[in-house]
Design an enzyme around this catalytic site. Structure first.
Site, mmCIF file in Angstrom:
data_model
loop_
_atom_site.group_PDB
_atom_site.id
_atom_site.type_symbol
_atom_site.label_atom_id
_atom_site.label_comp_id
_atom_site.label_asym_id
_atom_site.label_seq_id
_atom_site.Cartn_x
_atom_site.Cartn_y
_atom_site.Cartn_z
ATOM 1 N N SER A 189 -3.097 2.436 -1.245
ATOM 2 C CA SER A 189 -3.426 2.049 0.145
ATOM 3 C C SER A 189 -4.944 2.500 0.384
ATOM 4 C CB SER A 189 -2.641 2.913 1.211
ATOM 5 O OG SER A 189 -2.900 2.601 2.513
ATOM 6 N N TYR A 196 0.469 10.003 5.422
ATOM 7 C CA TYR A 196 0.555 8.507 4.688
ATOM 8 C C TYR A 196 -0.695 8.681 3.795
ATOM 9 C CZ TYR A 196 1.024 3.619 3.304
ATOM 10 O OH TYR A 196 1.483 2.384 2.653
#
Length: 283
Positions: free
Chosen positions: A179, A192
């Site tokens: 990501s 995250y």
């Protein structure tokens, strides 16, 4: 053997960059089988988080290219549905209930996959979650910890469980879903982002550690993608400026899956390794 009614076509006959959100998973699966050229015939792929989103689309894409696919997730119903779609189109797929935060479950799933199909040569480390989207003063320690456990420890446990089988197979592919938040942090997304930063380090480290075994290790940063996980970050009917960065291109997970499929078709040991391929771009 694929069903005889499947007609071969070209990837270029379909606009993968603009797949409509209204297109069903079955329609996407049919397309992957139509364009498949059996480049992965004889290969066996394992996909974590294979019950929905990028994981399901990738399983469909890999199966459409001829691979036998093993899908893992915590929802038996979801992975059975993925397997059912593949089976109905003439592919091979095994669904195994598995929680990636449990190493023993991953090891048992890996053993079962090899028992079923004889080897393991492609692994997509995809399972992920985001259970704390709050800034520090309002953050949830339980959600933060679980996000780290699934995204980071789950990725490590997956790699640890499958690496010996990739070695026994004489090489293969280990593909991690990364990501952009793992490199460029955003307020309220630390759990995250931190977990994905660790995954990015895995790609670089494991590529060096496994290169002598002809195991190619790469990462794929999908960028903003329309999945259930990202639903809280999106505004219905709005394509741009709904994620952390303005003018982000929000893509269908089928586009990401096409990349997973093509990366899996590279010859291990003769292609780039230790790289992260970034699909995020403004439109």
């Amino acid at each position: 053997m694929k069903n005889s009614w499947v007609t071969k076509a070209s990837d270029y006959d379909w606009d993968w960059e603009n797949v409509s959100a209204e297109v069903t998973d079955i329609e996407v699966a049919k397309r992957f089988f139509e364009v498949g050229q059996d480049r992965l015939s004889g290969q066996v792929a394992l996909v974590t988080g294979g019950g929905r989103g990028i994981g399901r689309m990738s399983a469909l894409a890999l199966a459409g290219e001829g691979a036998a696919v093993v899908v893992l997730a915590r929802s038996q119903g979801q992975i059975d549905e993925t397997a059912g779609i593949i089976y109905d189109l003439g592919g091979r797929c095994l669904s195994i209930l598995c929680d990636v935060v449990d190493l023993s479950q991953l090891q048992k799933a890996t053993t079962r996959a090899v028992e079923e199909y004889g080897k393991l040569s492609i692994v997509l480390v995809n399972a992920g979650t985001n259970l704390d989207r709050n800034q520090l003063l309002a953050s949830d320690p339980v959600g933060f910890e679980q996000t780290i456990r699934v995204n980071l420890l789950g990725a490590y446990y997956t790699a640890y469980a499958v690496a010996p089988e990739l070695v026994r197979a004489g090489g293969g592919h280990l593909i991690f879903v990364e990501s952009g938040l793992g490199i460029n942090p955003s307020p309220g997304m630390l759990a995250y982002g931190a977990s994905k930063a660790g995954v990015h380090q895995m790609v670089t480290s494991y590529a060096r550690e496994l290169c002598d075994y002809k195991i190619t290790v790469n990462g794929l940063n999908p960028g903003p993608t329309a999945t259930e996980l990202t639903a809280p970050l999106r505004v219905p009917g709005q394509e741009k400026g709904v994620f952390a960065e303005p003018n982000s291109w929000v893509k269908h997970p089928a586009y990401v899956a096409k990349w997973v499929r093509d990366m899996a078709c590279w010859v291990p040991g003769q292609c780039p390794s230790g790289q992260t391929y970034d699909l995020k771009r403004a439109r």
